[in-house]
Design a protein around this motif. Structure first.
Motif, PDB file in Angstrom:
ATOM      1  N   UNK A  98       0.853  -1.188   0.000  1.00 48.75           N
ATOM      2  CA  UNK A  98       0.000   0.000   0.000  1.00 48.75           C
ATOM      3  C   UNK A  98       0.885   1.232   0.000  1.00 48.75           C
ATOM      4  N   UNK A  99       1.212   1.692  -1.177  1.00 46.91           N
ATOM      5  CA  UNK A  99       2.082   2.854  -1.241  1.00 46.91           C
ATOM      6  C   UNK A  99       1.299   4.086  -0.811  1.00 46.91           C
ATOM      7  N   UNK A 100       1.997   5.047  -0.221  1.00 47.34           N
ATOM      8  CA  UNK A 100       1.321   6.202   0.370  1.00 47.34           C
ATOM      9  C   UNK A 100       0.517   7.020  -0.634  1.00 47.34           C
ATOM     10  N   UNK A 101       0.977   7.046  -1.880  1.00 45.11           N
ATOM     11  CA  UNK A 101       0.361   7.935  -2.858  1.00 45.11           C
ATOM     12  C   UNK A 101      -1.140   7.694  -2.990  1.00 45.11           C
ATOM     13  N   UNK A 102      -1.521   6.434  -2.901  1.00 46.16           N
ATOM     14  CA  UNK A 102      -2.927   6.092  -3.037  1.00 46.16           C
ATOM     15  C   UNK A 102      -3.771   6.802  -1.980  1.00 46.16           C
ATOM     16  N   UNK A 103      -3.259   6.825  -0.754  1.00 49.47           N
ATOM     17  CA  UNK A 103      -4.015   7.445   0.335  1.00 49.47           C
ATOM     18  C   UNK A 103      -3.943   8.967   0.258  1.00 49.47           C
ATOM     19  N   UNK A 104      -2.826   9.464  -0.236  1.00 50.76           N
ATOM     20  CA  UNK A 104      -2.722  10.921  -0.409  1.00 50.76           C
ATOM     21  C   UNK A 104      -3.700  11.405  -1.471  1.00 50.76           C
ATOM     22  N   UNK A 105      -3.898  10.580  -2.494  1.00 51.25           N
ATOM     23  CA  UNK A 105      -4.861  10.942  -3.534  1.00 51.25           C
ATOM     24  C   UNK A 105      -6.282  10.970  -2.952  1.00 51.25           C
ATOM     25  N   UNK A 106      -6.604   9.959  -2.157  1.00 54.91           N
ATOM     26  CA  UNK A 106      -7.910   9.946  -1.489  1.00 54.91           C
ATOM     27  C   UNK A 106      -8.046  11.176  -0.595  1.00 54.91           C
ATOM     28  N   UNK A 107      -6.955  11.522   0.101  1.00 54.30           N
ATOM     29  CA  UNK A 107      -6.998  12.670   1.008  1.00 54.30           C
ATOM     30  C   UNK A 107      -7.252  13.961   0.231  1.00 54.30           C
ATOM     31  N   UNK A 108      -6.570  14.103  -0.903  1.00 51.50           N
ATOM     32  CA  UNK A 108      -6.792  15.310  -1.706  1.00 51.50           C
ATOM     33  C   UNK A 108      -8.253  15.379  -2.171  1.00 51.50           C
ATOM     34  N   UNK A 156      -6.487   4.735   8.463  1.00 49.49           N
ATOM     35  CA  UNK A 156      -6.567   6.020   7.760  1.00 49.49           C
ATOM     36  C   UNK A 156      -7.581   5.944   6.612  1.00 49.49           C
ATOM     37  N   UNK A 157      -7.502   4.874   5.842  1.00 48.79           N
ATOM     38  CA  UNK A 157      -8.401   4.707   4.700  1.00 48.79           C
ATOM     39  C   UNK A 157      -9.863   4.665   5.163  1.00 48.79           C
ATOM     40  N   UNK A 158     -10.071   3.921   6.224  1.00 48.00           N
ATOM     41  CA  UNK A 158     -11.413   3.818   6.789  1.00 48.00           C
ATOM     42  C   UNK A 158     -11.897   5.190   7.267  1.00 48.00           C
ATOM     43  N   UNK A 159     -11.030   5.883   7.959  1.00 47.64           N
ATOM     44  CA  UNK A 159     -11.363   7.193   8.511  1.00 47.64           C
ATOM     45  C   UNK A 159     -11.710   8.190   7.396  1.00 47.64           C
ATOM     46  N   UNK A 160     -10.887   8.211   6.347  1.00 46.65           N
ATOM     47  CA  UNK A 160     -11.139   9.165   5.258  1.00 46.65           C
ATOM     48  C   UNK A 160     -12.489   8.897   4.602  1.00 46.65           C
ATOM     49  N   UNK A 161     -12.785   7.617   4.383  1.00 43.67           N
ATOM     50  CA  UNK A 161     -14.059   7.300   3.733  1.00 43.67           C
ATOM     51  C   UNK A 161     -15.247   7.548   4.659  1.00 43.67           C
ATOM     52  N   UNK A 162     -15.033   7.348   5.952  1.00 47.21           N
ATOM     53  CA  UNK A 162     -16.104   7.653   6.903  1.00 47.21           C
ATOM     54  C   UNK A 162     -16.415   9.151   6.884  1.00 47.21           C
TER      55      UNK A 162
END
Lengths: 362, 383
Positions: B249-259, B323-329
């Motif tokens: 799980x490279x960080x970029x994927x989650x940073x994209x979701x965050x953006x 983090x992924x769960x939190x962002x989607x929540x």
């Protein structure tokens, strides 16, 4: 791209850590903190002999000329060993401010004295209503707004400042409300230059506290690990129970993910990049969260012992609680992050994406 | 410490960015949990491979371009930042690939890795069994040696996209008398072999996202074993840390979701701000995604100094999954009543929200990861 420390930086940290481990044991600190001054000139001069007070003094003033990056390791050690405010405030925050001033007779003399461990400087900043270690300082760096509305930065001798002490739940703290009169002689810099310096000083103060909070978090975690490994209930070490393990694993995770955030901020502040302010606030928040969780879970796994004066955890827990709101409290730094983020995304979408971990690229 | 990119790194970033700009599919691909979407993703993977961008860290002779870890992070940043498709063959490329690289014979590397990089072979993992989930050492599927072959009998489950895949890999008990971590071997099995039956399992999104695999006297040659006979656990564990830590799980994927989350918040700010806490939640999640990226860079730095990472990968797994769960929540909170709809622009958030539910469960449940952190990083006694 090189996200590592140099061998020298790491070796210096190691040396300071080993030194403080023997010289600043909790029982020693308890004795020092119980005195009126709360400070030990002897310990202070020993630390100076290790070179810590010379760390960020420019080389031409007899220092080592290192900066925020090196200090991001040292402040963790100061936090870990519960070294009171005056050390980081003089040797790091005040020295950073003085180093940024143009060379001059007074400034150079002060820096040389700092490097030699002979000058204690307290820093007053609008974000802190009280000044730490004003009482025992030799010199105070203070600011005010003059009748033209310009910010002025002053360096004023302790004897010319009225100090009203306040006591803190953190026995190491020596806080005071101060009153003073600026003079022509005490003026160091004014106007935009002063404003820039004060903004940078706030960032440096926040980073100093962030590093100390991270060190405190690690200390509380280490104390907790030691405790749960030896405390037995139901015939076994309580550290073998999952509920206890998970509490401490969560603390370890908070520390692990706060560390590189602290280091990026230190680098940005040292290089004065446009994102330094944002990164510093992110670092302060991450380190606050690590220390707050280490305290909460630390006292929980210590059981009733954690609520006692006897067990050392309380020293580091209370110091954390005291430092968390220092140099910009949680709300202050969170608001800075929110404002910065939302305005940057509104203006430039790319600046908040995966391509911009270290600022806007190509 | 020097937190700027070199000219070479910037040039690589620019090259990847330009290529993606010219080659990204005009329309989003169909879900890779469907047959049609799976094949669309395979085509996309071939395109990446032809540009030598599918496995940038692999050596050139195996279909990569020999990038270092920083360049890999840069590639990932550009890839996910551009909104490029999810990597359909990641179980092969990111889990099996590094294992083969470290433990495979030269012949195995040449046979499997270039085809994996090109997605000519699509790989499914075959770790879990009905009675071996978090307790993976309870594996009971057997692979008994018969001449130059193993004869496999047993059942695997939760095998992602196995109904569409060409091969699977996993641990099998090659010593029938053994127990726990002993006597296991790491095998690669073609899914079209006689005796293999794959039964899809519908996930909560209604798609056939994973499957059970049944083995009934399935014969595979001995050369499909990675590492020595009986050493499978060691082989699996040696790479498990690194995958969980960095590659998977490279960080970029989650940073994209965050953006995207920040954008979602800004687009719905008036309504969202009815809860004054939401802005801070968004900013915190964005900062956490950055913290994950910074941690990856810092880990790369530690590796470059010759340090080894171990249990830190468990900490990573806890961090990104929560983090992924939190962002989607948070996104669902912003979307409000629109969140449940499966037929509008916001549905990608819903899909992400559903998938995020699995994060703290798969690749080792987070409770297990916390035990690992406590025992191996903090040195607490085993329970």
């Amino acid at each position: 791209m090189d996200f590592t420390f140099t061998e020298d930086e790491l070796a210096f940290r190691e040396a300071i850590s080993r030194f403080l481990m023997t010289e600043a044991a909790p029982e020693t600190l308890r004795e020092i903190w119980e005195t009126d001054s709360g400070r030990s000139p002897e310990l202070r001069s020993k630390i100076a002999e290790q070179g810590l007070t010379a760390l960020s003094v420019p080389e031409e003033a007899g220092g080592l000329g290192l900066g925020d990056v090196a200090w991001s390791l040292m402040t963790q050690e100061l936090g870990y060993y519960g070294i009171p405010d005056s050390m980081a405030d003089s040797a790091y925050v005040a020295t950073g401010l003085l180093s940024a001033l143009p060379a001059g007779e007074k400034r150079d003399a002060w820096l040389e004295q700092v490097a030699a461990g002979e000058l204690r400087i307290a820093v007053g900043h609008g974000c802190n209503s009280l000044v730490a270690d004003a009482q025992s300082a030799d010199l105070l760096l203070l600011h005010h707004t003059n009748h033209n509305g310009d910010i002025e930065l002053h360096a004023i001798e302790r004897a010319l400042v009225d100090v009203t002490p306040h006591s803190s739940i953190d026995s190491s703290r020596r806080l005071a409300r101060i009153s003073w009169q600026p003079t022509d002689d005490s003026l160091v810099v004014s106007g935009d230059d002063a404003e820039v310096l004060l903004a940078e000083t706030l960032n440096r103060g926040a980073l100093s506290v962030a590093g100390q909070l991270l060190g405190l978090a690690q200390r509380m975690l280490d104390l907790s690990v030691d405790y749960v490994a030896q405390r037995k209930q139901f015939g076994r070490a309580i550290g073998s129970f999952q509920a206890v393990k998970h509490h401490l694993a969560d603390v370890a995770a908070k520390i692990e993910f706060a560390r590189p955030v602290l280091y990026r901020a230190a680098w940005a502040l040292q290089k004065q990049t446009p994102d330094a302010e944002l990164y510093v606030s992110q670092a302060k928040l991450a380190c606050i969260d690590a220390a707050a969780l280490a305290a909460r879970h630390g006292i929980q796994v210590h059981g009733a012992m954690g609520y006692t004066w006897e067990v050392d955890l309380q020293m580091f827990m209370k110091r954390s609680w005291a430092l968390i709101p220092s140099w910009g409290d949680r709300s202050f730094h969170q608001a800075r992050v929110n404002d910065n983020l939302f305005s940057r995304v509104a203006a430039d979408n790319q600046s908040a994406g995966p391509e911009s971990t270290f600022g806007r690229q190509i | 410490m020097e937190l700027t990119y070199t000219e070479k790194q910037q040039a690589f970033r620019a090259e990847v960015r330009q290529w993606l700009k010219e080659n990204l599919p005009a329309e989003p691909l169909a879900s890779y949990d469907t047959k049609a979407g799976f094949e669309q993703h395979r085509e996309w993977e071939r395109k990446l491979f032809d540009a030598r961008l599918s496995m940038v860290m692999w050596p050139t002779e195996l279909g990569g371009r020999g990038c270092d870890l920083i360049e890999w992070l840069i590639f990932e940043e550009e890839y996910y930042g551009a909104g490029a498709p999810m990597r359909v063959n990641q179980n092969g490329q990111l889990l099996l690939g590094p294992t083969l690289m470290e433990f495979g014979t030269q012949a195995q590397k040449e046979k499997f890795l270039p085809r994996m990089a090109a997605s000519d072979d699509m790989w499914a993992q075959a770790w879990s069994e009905p009675n071996a989930g978090s307790d993976m050492a309870a594996i009971s599927s057997k692979a008994i040696r018969d001449g130059d072959e193993y004869v496999i009998n047993g059942q695997k489950t939760w095998s992602t996209r196995a109904i569409f895949a060409d091969w699977c890999f996993g641990l099998f008990r090659t010593d029938a008398e053994s127990s726990r971590h002993h006597g296991l071997s790491y095998l690669m099995v073609p899914l079209d072999a006689p005796g293999v039956t794959i039964r899809p399992i519908k996930a909560l999104n209604g798609k056939q996202a994973f499957a059970e695999i049944f083995f009934d006297n399935v014969r595979v040659p001995v050369e499909n074993r990675i590492g020595d006979d009986g050493q499978g656990w060691k082989v699996a564990m040696a790479t498990a840390g690194f995958e969980r830590g960095l590659l998977l799980r490279s960080p970029a994927r989650f940073q994209q979701t965050a953006r995207k989350l920040v954008q979602l918040y800004l687009a719905n700010r008036r309504a969202a701000d009815a809860d004054p806490a939401i802005a801070t939640k968004v900013a915190q999640a964005w900062s956490d995604a950055q913290a994950y990226a910074l941690s990856a860079y810092y880990t790369v730095g530690r590796l470059s100094r010759g340090e080894k990472i171990g249990a830190e990968s468990s900490i990573n797994k806890i961090f990104w999954s929560e983090l992924d769960l939190n962002m989607h929540q948070i996104a669902m909170d912003i979307l409000g009543a629109q969140g449940e709809l499966t037929d509008c622009a916001s549905t990608s958030w819903l899909e992400g929200f559903l998938f995020a539910q699995a994060g703290p469960i798969y690749a080792g449940a987070n409770e297990i990861q916390r035990n690992i952190v406590a025992e191996r990083m903090l040195g607490l006694p085993k329970g």
